[in-house]
Structures are given as C-alpha cells and as structure tokens.
Design a protein around this motif. Sequence first.
Motif, PDB file in Angstrom:
ATOM      1  N   GLU A  28       0.860  -1.192   0.000  1.00 25.83           N
ATOM      2  CA  GLU A  28       0.000   0.000   0.000  1.00 25.83           C
ATOM      3  C   GLU A  28       0.894   1.240   0.000  1.00 25.83           C
ATOM      4  N   VAL A  29       0.350   2.353  -0.421  1.00 23.69           N
ATOM      5  CA  VAL A  29       1.098   3.613  -0.376  1.00 23.69           C
ATOM      6  C   VAL A  29       0.414   4.539   0.609  1.00 23.69           C
ATOM      7  N   PRO A  30       1.037   4.790   1.764  1.00 18.17           N
ATOM      8  CA  PRO A  30       2.219   4.108   2.259  1.00 18.17           C
ATOM      9  C   PRO A  30       1.835   2.768   2.871  1.00 18.17           C
ATOM     10  N   PRO A  31       2.817   1.901   3.114  1.00 21.91           N
ATOM     11  CA  PRO A  31       2.511   0.639   3.796  1.00 21.91           C
ATOM     12  C   PRO A  31       1.959   0.934   5.191  1.00 21.91           C
ATOM     13  N   ILE A 132     -20.027   4.866   9.801  1.00 20.96           N
ATOM     14  CA  ILE A 132     -19.023   5.905   9.593  1.00 20.96           C
ATOM     15  C   ILE A 132     -19.553   7.212  10.170  1.00 20.96           C
ATOM     16  N   TYR A 133     -18.741   7.873  10.976  1.00 18.85           N
ATOM     17  CA  TYR A 133     -19.166   9.162  11.525  1.00 18.85           C
ATOM     18  C   TYR A 133     -18.204  10.289  11.174  1.00 18.85           C
ATOM     19  N   ASP A 134     -17.079   9.959  10.527  1.00 19.34           N
ATOM     20  CA  ASP A 134     -16.146  11.009  10.167  1.00 19.34           C
ATOM     21  C   ASP A 134     -15.202  10.490   9.077  1.00 19.34           C
ATOM     22  N   GLU A 135     -14.697  11.420   8.283  1.00 20.46           N
ATOM     23  CA  GLU A 135     -13.672  11.117   7.289  1.00 20.46           C
ATOM     24  C   GLU A 135     -12.574  12.140   7.479  1.00 20.46           C
ATOM     25  N   GLU A 136     -11.341  11.699   7.305  1.00 22.29           N
ATOM     26  CA  GLU A 136     -10.226  12.628   7.431  1.00 22.29           C
ATOM     27  C   GLU A 136      -9.064  12.152   6.578  1.00 22.29           C
ATOM     28  N   VAL A 137      -8.115  13.044   6.398  1.00 21.51           N
ATOM     29  CA  VAL A 137      -6.881  12.698   5.715  1.00 21.51           C
ATOM     30  C   VAL A 137      -5.764  12.779   6.753  1.00 21.51           C
ATOM     31  N   VAL A 138      -5.096  11.651   6.960  1.00 24.95           N
ATOM     32  CA  VAL A 138      -3.972  11.604   7.888  1.00 24.95           C
ATOM     33  C   VAL A 138      -2.712  11.859   7.069  1.00 24.95           C
ATOM     34  N   VAL A 139      -1.940  12.850   7.502  1.00 26.76           N
ATOM     35  CA  VAL A 139      -0.702  13.183   6.810  1.00 26.76           C
ATOM     36  C   VAL A 139       0.447  12.486   7.538  1.00 26.76           C
ATOM     37  N   LYS A 140       1.108  11.596   6.822  1.00 28.95           N
ATOM     38  CA  LYS A 140       2.228  10.854   7.402  1.00 28.95           C
ATOM     39  C   LYS A 140       3.496  11.706   7.357  1.00 28.95           C
ATOM     40  N   PRO A 141       4.484  11.387   8.215  1.00 26.33           N
ATOM     41  CA  PRO A 141       5.727  12.165   8.250  1.00 26.33           C
ATOM     42  C   PRO A 141       6.429  12.258   6.889  1.00 26.33           C
ATOM     43  N   GLY A 143       5.034  12.747   4.155  1.00 29.29           N
ATOM     44  CA  GLY A 143       4.253  13.605   3.281  1.00 29.29           C
ATOM     45  C   GLY A 143       3.134  12.905   2.535  1.00 29.29           C
ATOM     46  N   VAL A 144       3.001  11.596   2.714  1.00 32.66           N
ATOM     47  CA  VAL A 144       1.937  10.848   2.045  1.00 32.66           C
ATOM     48  C   VAL A 144       0.649  11.002   2.844  1.00 32.66           C
ATOM     49  N   ASN A 145      -0.442  11.221   2.136  1.00 32.46           N
ATOM     50  CA  ASN A 145      -1.748  11.365   2.774  1.00 32.46           C
ATOM     51  C   ASN A 145      -2.509  10.047   2.726  1.00 32.46           C
ATOM     52  N   ILE A 146      -3.186   9.732   3.823  1.00 30.97           N
ATOM     53  CA  ILE A 146      -4.006   8.516   3.891  1.00 30.97           C
ATOM     54  C   ILE A 146      -5.430   8.931   4.241  1.00 30.97           C
ATOM     55  N   LYS A 147      -6.378   8.556   3.397  1.00 27.08           N
ATOM     56  CA  LYS A 147      -7.780   8.827   3.684  1.00 27.08           C
ATOM     57  C   LYS A 147      -8.305   7.720   4.603  1.00 27.08           C
ATOM     58  N   VAL A 148      -8.895   8.142   5.718  1.00 25.45           N
ATOM     59  CA  VAL A 148      -9.452   7.179   6.667  1.00 25.45           C
ATOM     60  C   VAL A 148     -10.867   7.585   7.053  1.00 25.45           C
ATOM     61  N   VAL A 149     -11.638   6.592   7.448  1.00 27.02           N
ATOM     62  CA  VAL A 149     -12.951   6.847   8.021  1.00 27.02           C
ATOM     63  C   VAL A 149     -12.907   6.432   9.485  1.00 27.02           C
ATOM     64  N   SER A 150     -13.631   7.164  10.288  1.00 27.38           N
ATOM     65  CA  SER A 150     -13.824   6.782  11.683  1.00 27.38           C
ATOM     66  C   SER A 150     -15.170   6.085  11.766  1.00 27.38           C
ATOM     67  N   MET A 151     -15.184   4.943  12.457  1.00 27.74           N
ATOM     68  CA  MET A 151     -16.415   4.163  12.583  1.00 27.74           C
ATOM     69  C   MET A 151     -16.730   3.981  14.059  1.00 27.74           C
ATOM     70  N   LYS A 152     -18.029   3.894  14.338  1.00 31.72           N
ATOM     71  CA  LYS A 152     -18.463   3.816  15.738  1.00 31.72           C
ATOM     72  C   LYS A 152     -19.683   2.912  15.840  1.00 31.72           C
ATOM     73  N   LYS A 153     -19.803   2.289  16.979  1.00 33.59           N
ATOM     74  CA  LYS A 153     -20.989   1.509  17.305  1.00 33.59           C
ATOM     75  C   LYS A 153     -21.431   1.908  18.705  1.00 33.59           C
ATOM     76  N   GLN A 154     -22.706   2.207  18.858  1.00 39.65           N
ATOM     77  CA  GLN A 154     -23.266   2.498  20.177  1.00 39.65           C
ATOM     78  C   GLN A 154     -23.553   1.169  20.870  1.00 39.65           C
ATOM     79  N   LEU A 155     -23.171   1.078  22.120  1.00 33.88           N
ATOM     80  CA  LEU A 155     -23.387  -0.127  22.904  1.00 33.88           C
ATOM     81  C   LEU A 155     -24.474   0.111  23.936  1.00 33.88           C
ATOM     82  N   THR A 156     -25.234  -0.924  24.215  1.00 33.62           N
ATOM     83  CA  THR A 156     -26.292  -0.820  25.207  1.00 33.62           C
ATOM     84  C   THR A 156     -25.863  -1.518  26.484  1.00 33.62           C
ATOM     85  N   ILE A 157     -25.841  -0.729  27.548  1.00 34.37           N
ATOM     86  CA  ILE A 157     -25.421  -1.285  28.834  1.00 34.37           C
ATOM     87  C   ILE A 157     -26.582  -1.969  29.512  1.00 34.37           C
TER      88      ILE A 157
END
Length: 157
Positions: A28-31, A132-141, A143-157
């Motif tokens: 992958e770019v980057p690995p 999915i509740y968010d999308e962002e671009v993580v910038v690696k040292p 200089g390569v950008n990685i598109k990521v999604v944040s995912m969440k699940k609500q739990l019932t106590i």
Amino acid sequence: MKIKFAEVSDAPLIHDLMIKAFTEYKDEVPPSSALEETIQLISTALKDDERALIGYVDGDAVGMVRFRLNENGVYFYRLSVIPEKQGQGMAKKIIKSLEDYAIQNGKTAIRCKVRMTVPKNIELYSSIGYSIYDEEVVVKPNGVNIKVVSMKKQLTI
C-alpha cells in the motif's frame, strides 16, 4: 475460539500476529505503520494503558486486537487475524468479546479508524453494526496522505 486478555509478556505474540495479518498491506502507499511497530513498542504500550485480547483456536493464537479505554468508550486498532484464518468469523468473535468487555466496564461506544482503500474492512465493521461518523486525511511524516474513516458503534449497557 477462546479469547484471553494479553499480558505484557504476550508482546512478541501480539507482534507476530499483527505482522502476519498486516503483511498484505506492505505494498500500500504508504505501507501500514503496523509493519514498523516493534515488540518493544507493544510491550511499552501494554505497560502503559493499552490492552489487548488474543483469540485462540485449539490452543493456537489466530488473532488479536489492541485497544484503550477512555472517557468516551473504547478505541480499538490493529485488529489482526492470521491469513489462513481470515474469512472464518474470527475477527467478529474478537470484536464481540471486546464489545462485551466495554459494556461490562460501563462504556457506551466503541470506535476504530479504517483506511478508505480497504473497503473489506469497512464492510466487516458495517456488517456488525458500525457506522461511519467522520472522514479525514492523515498526513504521514513522509508527506503521504491517507484517507481514513472513523467508525463507531453504540453499545447498550
């Protein structure tokens, strides 16, 4: 599958499982940065506030997940299943154990981040109730950008 909490002494095993699982992302770019993590780094994290679950089948470790508890719930990462056991529901069983643990500890949400270039992982989490509740671009040292999604699940106590 039997799932156990990891000890600090399990750092070499956690590292081995992670490297076996993440090797598929070496081109992958980057690995994946998981491939750069060391046993020492994992050991140090486990001495701090990181925790891990390890899944065993017939006494052999086949998968693991690393996680942290925080005020907002549980954040997990580096979910790893060895290649020969992928597609057999192992990841879902490990995550289910983590969700049960979160609920037992009064946590109402569980989160993770996933590379957008790995739709099979997004599909896996979606199939067990994550959204999915968010999308962002993580910038690696480097200089390569990685598109990521944040995912969440609500739990019932």
